[in-house]
Design an enzyme around this catalytic site. Structure first.
Site, PDB file in Angstrom:
ATOM      1  N   ARG A 159       0.822  -1.215   0.000  1.00 20.14           N
ATOM      2  CA  ARG A 159       0.000   0.000   0.000  1.00 20.14           C
ATOM      3  C   ARG A 159       0.857   1.266   0.000  1.00 20.14           C
ATOM      4  NH1 ARG A 159      -4.284  -1.561   4.667  1.00 20.14           N
ATOM      5  NH2 ARG A 159      -2.615  -3.018   5.259  1.00 20.14           N
ATOM      6  N   GLN A 160       2.143   1.107   0.311  1.00 19.34           N
ATOM      7  CA  GLN A 160       3.060   2.253   0.280  1.00 19.34           C
ATOM      8  C   GLN A 160       3.828   2.226  -1.041  1.00 19.34           C
ATOM      9  OE1 GLN A 160       5.226   3.048   3.991  1.00 19.34           O
ATOM     10  NE2 GLN A 160       3.982   1.481   4.991  1.00 19.34           N
ATOM     11  N   LYS A 162     -16.498   6.921  -2.478  1.00 21.52           N
ATOM     12  CA  LYS A 162     -16.360   7.343  -1.076  1.00 21.52           C
ATOM     13  C   LYS A 162     -15.565   8.641  -0.994  1.00 21.52           C
ATOM     14  CE  LYS A 162     -12.344   4.330  -0.271  1.00 21.52           C
ATOM     15  NZ  LYS A 162     -11.877   3.118   0.400  1.00 21.52           N
TER      16      LYS A 162
END
Length: 339
Positions: A105-106, A204
């Site tokens: 995710r990084q 979102k």
């Protein structure tokens, strides 16, 4: 040219049940016993990791099966130290089989003065002596470009398509695939195409990190059995909120298909108490007892796919053939024989 030696598997402590399942599947394919190389991966009193390999691996084609899931740092260090042990023992080729690639995710600098940790992990693996990486549903496919060695990224979509065709047989006209955010549209579209279903999006909006301010459904979901598709579920807050929004928008049922069940903190409790009828995850991360016992969580095995991918890598044949649902039907015959 096909290798002359048999592939050899070794496992860390991150997900030994998956490693053992892969070994069993390979035994079936090879018609001979394929076991895990005898080794110990343990910790000293100060939590330093120590690895000792008890079998000769000189000139062997080695496959280290080790997801870098929670505890991510410990499991990553196990993988690096196992690689070093094998390299110093003259293994011919080392493939890191990482069902869940931690730190994925990084993958970019979202703001100033932040790291690109996925690139750092890629550097560590390469410098440790890994020759090739085999993984599943990277959070961002560009991570493959962080490596200067071959990376094979398998996809859960073909297996999920098999599962949906099996469990929603005769109901596919009512099924709609949902992306839980705009960034996941490509992944959701791929699954929708495989099962011939329409696509919708839950948009979102965040006011600050970790807090979802609001959600909007883009698409008509009234009367539909909605299937949310994503690569990982961490605390399940966004996932459960998306399910509620879909039901409010007129969906009759909500199911979720998530590749990596990270399931941190209150995730299991949230899923159990949510409006979701089912959450389907893979065993890329070893499930906890709470996950196994949750009434609306089901686990799809990845061992058949990984076993075939390892055999294809070893024999020098195509790994991308496993991207097709039709290729996986015989591999998953025992599970989806009625498809």
């Amino acid at each position: 040219m096909p290798a002359m030696t048999e592939p050899k598997l070794i496992s860390g402590n991150a997900n030994r049940p998956l490693a053992q399942a892969i070994a069993r599947r390979m035994s079936m394919h090879r018609g001979m016993s394929v076991g895990l190389v005898d080794a110990r991966v343990e910790r000293f009193n100060d939590q330093e990791i120590f690895v000792e390999v008890y079998e000769n691996v000189r000139g062997e084609d080695m496959y280290i099966i080790q997801p870098t899931s929670n505890p991510a740092n410990d499991n990553l260090m196990e993988l690096l130290i196992m690689t070093d042990a094998l390299k110093r023992s003259s293994a011919d080729r080392i493939t890191a089989v990482i069902p869940y690639f931690g730190y994925a995710r990084q993958d970019r600098r979202a703001k100033a003065r932040t790291p690109i940790s996925a690139k750092l992990v890629a550097n560590l693996l390469t410098e440790a002596g890994v020759d090739r990486v085999l993984t599943l549903d990277l959070h961002a496919t560009q991570i493959q470009g962080f490596f200067d060695i071959p990376v094979d990224n398998l996809y859960a979509a073909p297996v999920f398509a098999l599962d949906i065709l099996h469990h929603f047989k005769g109901q596919l006209d009512d099924v709609m695939v949902i992306s839980p955010d705009v960034g996941g549209v490509a992944r959701a579209r791929e699954l929708a195409k495989r099962i011939g279903a329409p696509l919708a999006i839950v948009d979102k909006r965040r006011e600050k990190a970790g807090e979802v301010a609001g959600m909007t459904v883009i698409g008509e979901v009234t009367g539909k059995k909605c299937i949310i598709v994503d690569d990982l579920c961490d605390t399940a807050g966004t996932l459960c909120k998306a399910a509620e929004v879909l039901i409010e928008a007129g969906a009759t049922e909500v199911h979720s298909y998530i590749t990596h069940g990270v399931m941190s903190g209150p995730a299991v409790e949230r899923v159990t108490n949510s409006v979701m009828k089912s959450l389907v995850i893979t065993d890329s991360i070893e499930p906890t007892e709470a996950v196994k016992n949750a009434p609306n969580i089901r686990i799809v095995p990845t061992a058949p796919m990984f076993a075939q991918a390892i055999l294809n890598t070893w024999s020098g044949t195509s790994v991308s053939s496993l991207f097709e649902t039709d290729t996986l039907v015989p591999i998953y015959e025992g599970l989806y024989s009625t498809v």
